[in-house]
Write an enzyme that holds these catalytic residues in place. Structure first.
Site: not given
Length: 398
Positions: A182, A346, A379
């Site tokens: 991320s 995601d 995610h």
């Protein structure tokens, strides 16, 4: 995650002494983490602003070899810290977020690699005793008061420049790999763009090469509850009541966006938080999913700082690989084989943005491998399902 163990702090003098030791004497890892602190007397941001007396925490796993070329840098996500693996308590269980892949015999093998991670500037977890970071909640040595919103705006490039100085302090001039999830993926990409001659392998996980308008808007939504909390007071709250209500709502949005509807539906159904109170008949009753999100947010808020949250939002919004005006040029500067791990579900970094980044990297001449992670977390599968990529990671690092 809030860690209760007391942080071990190292002075600048101690760090200097450590950097002069033979490589074989440095940080052989037995699973127990010793948190340390890296300090800089001065740091100048990409915007030209000066930050005096900068401090960030760091930890390492494994042993630095004589050539100092077996280094893997781990860069952390938005709400993360440098605690990627291991445990602080000798009698406790491992609490690192990537314990599945870091350790003896694992893909990031601590018998082979020296793995290092640092807390970023403006780390969200400013109130966690196992985190050291400089940001709005820190004391400005020139005024004796908390920086608040006078703290300079910092960027992903600033994060990696501090990491670069940390590595230089240990005599490390090259990276076998840089890997992060991320916001950590953004840092990893920026490392490979800014220092292509120092990064041998690039592994961005659940991240892309730019904060596009969709990501910009979602980050703005994350920040809104803090700014709407009257206790935020334009960031001047360190002598009063902090904006905890707004911070909790912001952290709730982070948790929700990091997950996926499959997780919510499969985990909670339409259960009530209190079996004796029907939300259809009691306006103050809650559904289980609501209560869970509130509980997670409350736990995170206890370790977090609202202004740090806002500065992290801006650092992510400002991100474009290469920290310039052209995404193509920023990605074309990368000269490292790249393994991109991502989720087709995601909701934070849509797969289309990951694939576009991969295409631009290939157009710039990089060898790119794309691999998906399966799961119902979206995610967050980049953290909790990372073990699925173990063999791919092992082969890529070899």
């Amino acid at each position: 995650m809030i860690f209760k163990q007391q942080q071990a702090l190292f002075s600048v003098a101690a760090l200097t002494t450590l950097s002069l030791l033979p490589a074989s004497a440095l940080f052989a890892w037995d699973g127990i983490v010793e948190k340390q602190v890296f300090s800089m007397e001065d740091f100048t941001t990409q915007g030209g602003e000066r930050i005096p007396e900068l401090n960030v925490g760091w930890e390492a796993y494994g042993e630095l070899n004589e050539a100092r070329d077996n280094v893997i840098l781990i860069t952390h996500f938005f709400s993360g810290t440098s605690h990627a693996a291991g445990r602080y308590d000798p009698d406790g269980e491992p609490t690192g977020y990537w314990d599945a892949i870091i350790g003896p015999g694992k893909p990031l093998d601590t018998d082979e690699y020296y793995i290092i991670a640092s807390d970023t500037l403006v780390n969200l977890n400013a109130n966690d005793p196992n985190v050291t970071t400089t940001g709005p909640a820190s004391t400005n040595p020139e005024t004796g008061e908390p920086w608040g919103m006078d703290f300079p705006v910092v960027t992903i490039r600033d994060f990696i420049e501090v990491q670069h100085a940390l590595l230089e302090s240990q005599g490390i001039d090259s990276l076998h790999a840089v890997m992060g999830a991320s916001m950590g993926a953004l840092q990893a990409i920026e490392w490979a763009s800014a220092y292509p001659d120092k990064v041998d392998r690039l592994i961005p996980v659940i991240g892309a090469g730019v904060a596009d308008p969709w990501i910009l808007s979602r980050l703005n939504r994350w920040a809104a509850p803090i700014r709407l909390d009257a206790n935020w007071n334009e960031g001047d709250y360190y002598d009063g009541e902090p904006p905890i209500a707004g911070l909790k709502e912001s952290l709730k949005l982070v948790t929700l966006d990091a997950n996926h509807w499959q997780w919510a539906n499969e985990t909670f159904n339409r259960d009530w938080a209190d079996e004796s109170r029907d939300p259809a008949q009691d306006i103050n009753a809650r559904y289980a999913v609501e209560q869970t999100l509130d509980d997670i947010a409350a736990a995170r808020a206890a370790a977090s700082d609202a202004n740090h949250f806002l500065y992290l939002v801006r650092a992510n919004q400002a991100f474009m690989a290469g920290h310039g005006e052209s995404l193509d040029a920023g990605l074309a500067a990368i000269d490292a084989p790249t393994l991109m791990l991502y989720s087709e579900d995601d909701l934070a970094f849509p797969p289309e943005s990951v694939r576009r980044t991969a295409d631009l990297l290939e157009e710039g001449g990089s060898d790119v491998t794309l691999e998906t992670l399966e799961g119902n977390r979206g995610h967050l599968d980049g953290v909790v399902s990372i073990g699925q990529a173990s063999e791919t990671l092992r082969e890529f690092l070899q």
